[in-house]
Scaffold this active site. Structure first.
Site, short mmCIF file in Angstrom:
data_model
loop_
_atom_site.label_atom_id
_atom_site.label_comp_id
_atom_site.label_asym_id
_atom_site.label_seq_id
_atom_site.Cartn_x
_atom_site.Cartn_y
_atom_site.Cartn_z
N SER A 98 0.91 -1.14 0.07
CA SER A 98 0.00 -0.22 -0.03
C SER A 98 0.75 1.31 -0.13
CB SER A 98 -0.98 -0.06 1.10
OG SER A 98 -1.99 1.09 0.93
N ASP A 242 -2.76 5.77 -3.71
CA ASP A 242 -1.51 4.95 -3.30
C ASP A 242 -1.40 3.92 -4.33
OD1 ASP A 242 -3.76 3.49 -2.56
OD2 ASP A 242 -3.21 3.15 -0.41
N ASP A 244 -1.71 1.02 -4.22
CA ASP A 244 -2.49 -0.21 -4.64
C ASP A 244 -3.97 0.21 -4.79
OD1 ASP A 244 -3.20 0.39 -1.90
OD2 ASP A 244 -3.79 -1.50 -1.54
N ASP A 246 -6.56 1.74 -3.19
CA ASP A 246 -7.74 1.80 -2.49
C ASP A 246 -8.01 3.41 -1.92
OD1 ASP A 246 -5.23 1.76 -0.75
OD2 ASP A 246 -6.54 0.43 0.61
#
Length: 449
Positions: A98, A242, A244, A246
């Site tokens: 992340s 970010d 990833d 999310d």
């Protein structure tokens, strides 16, 4: 070796080669396959350099326990969760650290409901790992690996079916949008969604090459490149995420980042105008949402920090929207996870229906100033003296459900050990920057003594 790993409700993460090794990764994956009792497992990863190594270690562990592995390739974490639920899989693993720097990687474990493991499920998984009680398959029952390149498309198609979206009007409006995906997992997904919504897009850090040319955390001070592009090109809005995909942060039409706390507040403000109901946020999130919720005469509930904790509370309270102040927006009618793409749909719909600029909408929100500090700990076993902090600060309303939070009339502070980094987080919010800064500074001095 386990002491170099961060194991929490957010999964297991560490620095590659220093704690997070192929052996540890494959053993955790065997533990997960054992926990699932075989079955179908969806996996996906972000773009960091260690991703291929980690992925193959994950596949090895899962196949060894007889699992059928479906590899989505590079995709946002919420895409993994969406596909677990919609392909009726038994579980999933998102391979991503992340917002952590490139040297980190992690495994985030997903249950068959398309949400991260609950605390009790995570405990069972960890017990299997610690005891080494893996149930491996014999040569005739070894699992199989399949690839699936349609995971992102399914996710985007799901977003386009959201009940509040007026796609025809959005496409006619042709919003001019800047996007910054930090060369991470959302580098193709975010632009593709925006194009489907009729937006004219300008991209920065969307090559998907895993080179994090800014700090992956999408906070205001890290979004200067996107801000300059939005200002120079005269764009309506900028979106950043970010590594990833999310979390969602917003840059205003003047090129100024709004601050990640505003993403959830704006999403809640818009969605409650469509559907009234309870809202859940974590203990570190801004009071903006509390004030917004009051105007709609519904209830706000606070959970411990961590997506799994927010989701658990949302289920308990039948919340219609929720999330975390780090830019995480959770929309249950779509899926029970932080999802940057459904967040984009919410914000663009708000812009369309209001007829206002994003800065005008931001200025209509309650005004607070939030300071987020962090302090490295000497060790992960370091214990904070919360009683000492309570004693040396003015008397206020105390909440010790997750570290220590103290509320006063016009301000609050939250102190807690991070579950994803060896640090203590100190977050203060007040009516002025000076007051929030002084509050943080005072707590840091108490911790130092």
């Amino acid at each position: 070796m386990k002491n170099n790993l961060m194991i929490s409700v957010s999964g297991v993460r560490g620095i590659v080669g220093d704690g997070l090794t192929p052996d540890v990764i494959s053993r955790f994956s065997m533990a997960f396959g054992t926990f699932l009792k075989k079955g179908r497992v969806i996996i996906g990863k972000d773009t960091r350099p260690s991703g291929e190594m980690v992925k193959h270690s994950v596949i090895s562990g899962l196949v060894a326990t007889g699992c059928e592995v479906i590899d989505l390739g590079v995709c946002p974490t919420p895409t993994v969760l969406y596909n677990v639920k919609n392909l009726h899989a038994d579980g999933g693993i998102a391979i991503t650290a992340s917002h952590n720097p490139s040297e980190w990687n992690a495994l985030k474990f997903v249950n068959n409901e398309g949400t991260f493991l609950t605390r009790s499920q995570a405990k069972k998984l960890l017990d299997i790992f610690n005891k080494g009680s893996f149930k491996t398959a014999d040569w005739q029952n070894i699992g199989v690996l399949k690839t699936d390149s349609s995971g992102i498309k399914r996710h985007i198609d799901g977003v386009l079916r959201l009940s509040f979206l007026n796609i025809r009007k959005l496409r006619r409006r042709k919003f001019r949008v800047g996007v910054d995906c930090v060369n991470g997992a959302a580098s193709s997904a975010f632009p593709e969604l925006l194009e489907k919504l009729g937006c004219k897009i300008k991209k920065v850090y969307c090559d998907g090459n895993g080179k994090f040319l800014r700090n992956p955390e999408p906070i205001a001070k890290n979004l200067s490149a996107l801000g300059k592009m939005v200002s120079k090109e005269g764009l309506d809005i900028g979106f950043a995420t970010d590594a990833d995909g999310d979390r969602l942060s917003i840059v205003g039409n003047d090129g100024t980042p709004l601050g990640e706390e505003h993403s959830l507040a704006l999403a809640v403000s818009y969605f409650l105008s469509k559907k009234r109901g309870n809202v859940v946020i974590n203990l570190s999130s801004s009071r903006m949402t509390d004030d917004i919720v009051k105007t709609h005469k519904v209830k706000v509930f606070r959970s411990k920090v961590g997506e799994a904790n927010v989701v658990k509370k949302m289920k308990q309270t039948n919340a219609v929207i929720g999330g975390e102040g780090n830019g995480g927006i959770i929309l249950p009618e779509f899926q029970m996870t932080r999802d940057g793409m459904s967040g984009i749909a919410l914000i663009l719909s708000y812009l369309l229906e209001s007829g206002k600029t994003i800065l005008q909408l931001k200025n209509e929100l309650p005004s607070y100033y939030i300071i987020k500090e962090k302090k490295k700990l000497n060790s992960r076993e370091h214990k904070l003296n919360y009683e000492k902090i309570i004693k040396l600060l003015p008397k206020g309303r105390i909440n010790n459900n997750d570290g220590l939070r103290i509320d006063w009339k016009d301000c609050w502070i939250h102190i807690r050990k991070s579950g994803t980094e060896p640090i203590v987080r100190i977050i203060a919010e007040a009516k002025s920057k000076k007051e929030a800064t002084l509050l943080c500074r005072k707590v840091k001095k108490i911790i130092d003594v």
